[in-house]
Design a protein around this motif. Structure first.
Motif, short mmCIF file in Angstrom:
data_model
loop_
_atom_site.label_atom_id
_atom_site.label_comp_id
_atom_site.label_asym_id
_atom_site.label_seq_id
_atom_site.Cartn_x
_atom_site.Cartn_y
_atom_site.Cartn_z
N LYS A 146 4.33 -2.36 3.70
CA LYS A 146 5.05 -3.43 3.00
C LYS A 146 4.51 -4.79 3.42
CE LYS A 146 8.02 -4.91 0.12
NZ LYS A 146 7.67 -4.76 -1.31
N TRP A 147 3.67 -5.38 2.56
CA TRP A 147 3.04 -6.65 2.86
C TRP A 147 3.50 -7.77 1.94
CZ3 TRP A 147 1.02 -6.36 7.41
CH2 TRP A 147 0.52 -5.14 7.87
N LEU A 148 4.29 -7.44 0.92
CA LEU A 148 4.84 -8.45 0.01
C LEU A 148 6.28 -8.74 0.37
CD1 LEU A 148 3.54 -7.12 -3.45
CD2 LEU A 148 2.56 -8.97 -2.06
N PRO A 149 6.71 -10.00 0.27
CA PRO A 149 8.12 -10.31 0.53
C PRO A 149 9.04 -9.55 -0.42
CG PRO A 149 6.80 -12.32 0.35
CD PRO A 149 5.92 -11.19 -0.09
N VAL A 150 10.25 -9.27 0.05
CA VAL A 150 11.23 -8.53 -0.74
C VAL A 150 12.01 -9.49 -1.63
CG1 VAL A 150 13.30 -7.06 -0.57
CG2 VAL A 150 11.40 -6.76 1.04
N ALA A 151 12.36 -9.04 -2.83
CA ALA A 151 13.14 -9.83 -3.79
C ALA A 151 12.50 -11.20 -4.02
CB ALA A 151 14.59 -9.98 -3.29
N SER A 152 11.22 -11.18 -4.39
CA SER A 152 10.46 -12.42 -4.42
C SER A 152 9.85 -12.76 -5.77
CB SER A 152 9.35 -12.36 -3.37
OG SER A 152 8.49 -11.26 -3.62
N GLY A 153 10.12 -11.99 -6.82
CA GLY A 153 9.63 -12.33 -8.14
C GLY A 153 8.20 -11.92 -8.44
N ILE A 154 7.59 -11.16 -7.54
CA ILE A 154 6.21 -10.71 -7.77
C ILE A 154 6.13 -9.19 -7.87
CG2 ILE A 154 4.98 -12.74 -6.93
CD1 ILE A 154 4.81 -11.48 -4.18
N GLY A 155 7.26 -8.59 -8.20
CA GLY A 155 7.26 -7.17 -8.53
C GLY A 155 7.03 -6.23 -7.38
N GLY A 156 7.39 -6.61 -6.16
CA GLY A 156 7.11 -5.75 -5.02
C GLY A 156 7.64 -4.34 -5.18
N GLY A 157 8.94 -4.20 -5.42
CA GLY A 157 9.54 -2.89 -5.59
C GLY A 157 9.00 -2.17 -6.82
N ARG A 182 4.35 -5.96 7.46
CA ARG A 182 5.02 -7.20 7.86
C ARG A 182 6.48 -7.27 7.41
NH1 ARG A 182 3.00 -13.43 6.51
NH2 ARG A 182 4.90 -14.46 7.24
N PHE A 183 6.78 -6.78 6.20
CA PHE A 183 8.14 -6.93 5.67
C PHE A 183 8.90 -5.61 5.67
CE2 PHE A 183 5.76 -10.49 3.83
CZ PHE A 183 6.59 -11.55 4.17
N CYS A 184 8.52 -4.69 6.57
CA CYS A 184 9.15 -3.38 6.57
C CYS A 184 10.62 -3.43 6.97
CB CYS A 184 8.39 -2.42 7.48
SG CYS A 184 8.38 -2.89 9.22
N LYS A 185 11.01 -4.36 7.81
CA LYS A 185 12.39 -4.38 8.32
C LYS A 185 13.41 -4.60 7.20
CE LYS A 185 11.30 -5.91 13.02
NZ LYS A 185 11.50 -6.98 14.04
N ALA A 186 13.02 -5.29 6.15
CA ALA A 186 13.94 -5.56 5.05
C ALA A 186 14.31 -4.29 4.29
CB ALA A 186 13.33 -6.58 4.09
N GLU A 195 0.84 -1.20 0.00
CA GLU A 195 0.00 0.00 0.00
C GLU A 195 0.88 1.24 0.00
OE1 GLU A 195 -3.86 0.64 2.46
OE2 GLU A 195 -2.26 1.65 3.59
N ILE A 196 0.59 2.16 -0.91
CA ILE A 196 1.29 3.44 -0.98
C ILE A 196 0.35 4.54 -0.52
CG2 ILE A 196 2.28 5.16 -2.55
CD1 ILE A 196 4.19 2.93 -2.09
N ARG A 197 0.86 5.44 0.33
CA ARG A 197 0.08 6.58 0.82
C ARG A 197 0.87 7.86 0.54
NH1 ARG A 197 0.52 2.60 4.77
NH2 ARG A 197 2.17 3.80 5.81
N VAL A 198 0.27 8.81 -0.13
CA VAL A 198 0.97 10.06 -0.42
C VAL A 198 0.11 11.25 -0.03
CG1 VAL A 198 2.27 9.02 -2.33
CG2 VAL A 198 0.16 10.24 -2.81
N ALA A 199 0.77 12.31 0.42
CA ALA A 199 0.09 13.55 0.78
C ALA A 199 1.06 14.70 0.61
CB ALA A 199 -0.41 13.50 2.23
N ARG A 200 0.56 15.89 0.36
CA ARG A 200 1.42 17.06 0.30
C ARG A 200 2.01 17.34 1.68
NH1 ARG A 200 -2.73 18.57 -3.33
NH2 ARG A 200 -1.92 18.81 -5.46
N ALA A 201 3.22 17.89 1.69
CA ALA A 201 3.91 18.12 2.96
C ALA A 201 4.82 19.33 2.84
CB ALA A 201 4.72 16.88 3.35
N ASP A 202 5.29 19.82 3.98
CA ASP A 202 6.23 20.95 3.99
C ASP A 202 7.63 20.51 3.59
OD1 ASP A 202 4.24 22.69 4.83
OD2 ASP A 202 4.62 22.26 6.96
#
Length: 275
Positions: A90-101, A55-59, A39-46
């Motif tokens: 980040k809910w998809l595994p990293v470097a996993s062949g399903i285009g997470g990045g 789940r997979f944020c630590k990677a 999930e991507i969340r964007v908002a205007r900021a200063d």
């Protein structure tokens, strides 16, 4: 705030045709997408900021530079706008062949386009996507498509929306560069023609053999999915995620229970194909 789903990408078939002088490979692949994703969340900021949870944020926490921040920088340079606060679930595994990045970068472009009043089919978005990576244009399109070239030359095809899918990753990260390096260089022919699933079943993933040589557990995942009544079983991309497609929910749920027993520590996602 704009919230955009970064749907996981599946390669229903992936034919490697040749090595190219530019270091890439000539491909023919069937891209499909599922409901499950980051999930991507964007908002205007200063001031610009990037945060991550899930789940997979630590990677990814230690990375100051990633495809999301590159996508935002390219959008600002080529189209304008900003600064923005960007969050990633980040809910998809990293470097996993399903285009997470790649899916995250594409979702970032879509979200920024909506926030800044840019049409989702603006050619500038696809030009940025192509520079970011081979799978990013397909993820930006987000629809079932035939990919050629590096995967960036796209042709829409009829999909199978709603078809149950089970994604399984054994918890190993496989280097895409190393998998491609180990490809044997044999051109085994093009994709066929016809209905999506017929073409996919008649196809193959030419990267499966080198990926299994690097991480034999991928073969165990495929074995667990085979014989589960699936309409199609395959490894996606360069691995290590594998998937199976089913004709009905009951078969998919039964397969999920079977895989849970075969690999209690494996990551699984029971989901559906999108259009």
């Amino acid at each position: 705030m704009i919230v955009e789903r970064a749907r996981a990408k599946l390669n229903l078939a992936l034919h490697v045709r040749a090595r190219r002088p530019d270091g890439y490979h000539e491909l023919e692949t069937l891209f499909a997408f599922v409901e499950h994703g980051d999930e991507i969340r964007v908002a205007r900021a200063d001031a610009p900021s990037f945060t991550i949870d899930g789940r997979f944020c630590k990677a990814l926490r230690a990375e100051d530079d990633n495809l999301i921040t590159r996508a935002a920088a390219a959008f600002a340079a080529d189209i304008g706008g900003g600064p923005w606060a960007i969050g990633l679930g980040k809910w998809l595994p990293v470097a996993s062949g399903i285009g997470g990045g790649s899916a995250d970068a594409a979702a970032t472009l879509r979200a920024l386009a909506e926030l800044e009043g840019v049409a989702p089919d603006d050619p500038r978005l696809f030009a940025i996507a192509e520079r970011l990576g081979s799978d990013v244009p397909a993820c930006l399109l987000g629809r079932t498509a035939l990919g050629r070239g590096r995967g960036e030359v796209l042709e829409l095809v009829a999909g199978a929306p709603g078809m149950p899918a089970l994604l399984v990753n054994p918890g190993v990260a496989v280097s895409t560069a190393e998998v491609f390096r180990r490809w044997d260089g044999v051109d085994r022919g093009p994709l066929g023609a016809g209905p999506l699933l017929d073409v996919a079943r008649a196809g193959r993933n030419d990267l499966a053999a080198p990926a299994i040589a690097i991480a034999p557990v991928i073969g165990e995942v495929l074995a667990a999915l085979e014989g589960s009544g699936a309409a199609l079983v395959r490894m996606s991309g360069s691995g290590a995620t594998c998937f199976a497609l089913y004709d009905d929910d009951a078969a998919a749920e039964a397969a999920d229970r079977r895989v849970r027993k075969a690999g209690p520590g494996w990551w699984r996602a029971l989901t559906r194909l999108t259009g």
